[in-house]
Motif scaffolding. Sequence first.
Motif, PDB file in Angstrom:
ATOM      1  N   GLN A  71      14.451  12.827 -11.711  1.00  0.00           N
ATOM      2  CA  GLN A  71      15.390  13.051 -12.806  1.00  0.00           C
ATOM      3  C   GLN A  71      16.570  12.092 -12.719  1.00  0.00           C
ATOM      4  O   GLN A  71      17.129  11.699 -13.745  1.00  0.00           O
ATOM      5  CB  GLN A  71      15.873  14.506 -12.805  1.00  0.00           C
ATOM      6  CG  GLN A  71      14.799  15.484 -13.226  1.00  0.00           C
ATOM      7  CD  GLN A  71      14.263  15.158 -14.619  1.00  0.00           C
ATOM      8  OE1 GLN A  71      15.015  14.977 -15.557  1.00  0.00           O
ATOM      9  NE2 GLN A  71      12.946  15.072 -14.737  1.00  0.00           N
ATOM     10  N   LYS A  78      17.871   9.681 -15.744  1.00  0.00           N
ATOM     11  CA  LYS A  78      19.277   9.619 -16.161  1.00  0.00           C
ATOM     12  C   LYS A  78      19.829   8.208 -16.006  1.00  0.00           C
ATOM     13  O   LYS A  78      20.601   7.734 -16.840  1.00  0.00           O
ATOM     14  CB  LYS A  78      20.109  10.600 -15.339  1.00  0.00           C
ATOM     15  CG  LYS A  78      19.844  12.040 -15.652  1.00  0.00           C
ATOM     16  CD  LYS A  78      20.646  12.943 -14.738  1.00  0.00           C
ATOM     17  CE  LYS A  78      20.272  14.402 -14.917  1.00  0.00           C
ATOM     18  NZ  LYS A  78      20.975  15.270 -13.953  1.00  0.00           N
ATOM     19  N   SER A  88      18.651   5.997 -18.816  1.00  0.00           N
ATOM     20  CA  SER A  88      19.378   6.354 -20.043  1.00  0.00           C
ATOM     21  C   SER A  88      20.806   5.803 -20.002  1.00  0.00           C
ATOM     22  O   SER A  88      21.286   5.228 -20.987  1.00  0.00           O
ATOM     23  CB  SER A  88      19.399   7.872 -20.191  1.00  0.00           C
ATOM     24  OG  SER A  88      20.195   8.247 -21.283  1.00  0.00           O
ATOM     25  N   LEU A  89      21.471   5.961 -18.875  1.00  0.00           N
ATOM     26  CA  LEU A  89      22.835   5.469 -18.724  1.00  0.00           C
ATOM     27  C   LEU A  89      22.885   3.947 -18.783  1.00  0.00           C
ATOM     28  O   LEU A  89      23.803   3.361 -19.359  1.00  0.00           O
ATOM     29  CB  LEU A  89      23.426   5.972 -17.410  1.00  0.00           C
ATOM     30  CG  LEU A  89      24.916   5.795 -17.171  1.00  0.00           C
ATOM     31  CD1 LEU A  89      25.710   6.537 -18.233  1.00  0.00           C
ATOM     32  CD2 LEU A  89      25.295   6.308 -15.792  1.00  0.00           C
ATOM     33  N   LEU A 100      25.603   7.774  -9.958  1.00  0.00           N
ATOM     34  CA  LEU A 100      24.258   8.294 -10.182  1.00  0.00           C
ATOM     35  C   LEU A 100      23.275   7.761  -9.134  1.00  0.00           C
ATOM     36  O   LEU A 100      22.450   8.505  -8.602  1.00  0.00           O
ATOM     37  CB  LEU A 100      23.797   7.925 -11.593  1.00  0.00           C
ATOM     38  CG  LEU A 100      22.609   8.669 -12.158  1.00  0.00           C
ATOM     39  CD1 LEU A 100      22.813  10.182 -12.084  1.00  0.00           C
ATOM     40  CD2 LEU A 100      22.374   8.259 -13.591  1.00  0.00           C
TER      41      LEU A 100
END
Length: 97
Positions: free
Chosen positions: A23, A27, A30-31, A45
């Motif tokens: 996950q 993320k 996407s970021l 992250l």
Amino acid sequence: MSVSTQHPILNKLSATRLPTISQVLVKLLSLYQDDCASITELAHLIWQEPTMAQKILSIANSSAYVHTGSHVRLDLRAFWRHSLATAMIAYRFTQTA
């Protein structure tokens, strides 16, 4: 002739169960695509996943990157040469196993 008989590596991959994507990686991707994301957000992250952080650091410190002043560029020829050599070695191992 089918694709699997033409490419033994693809045949082996199709028989292997690949791991699920974390996950954190979802993320991160996407970021990364968000133009408003800061490097601090990306770093935070990445550090949530120690294995990913280690891999990124090892790639960043590898000889595939050429440091020129404050800019860093990837030497794609060296990267692909290394990738091809690694794939060939892995293929040879599958033939002897």
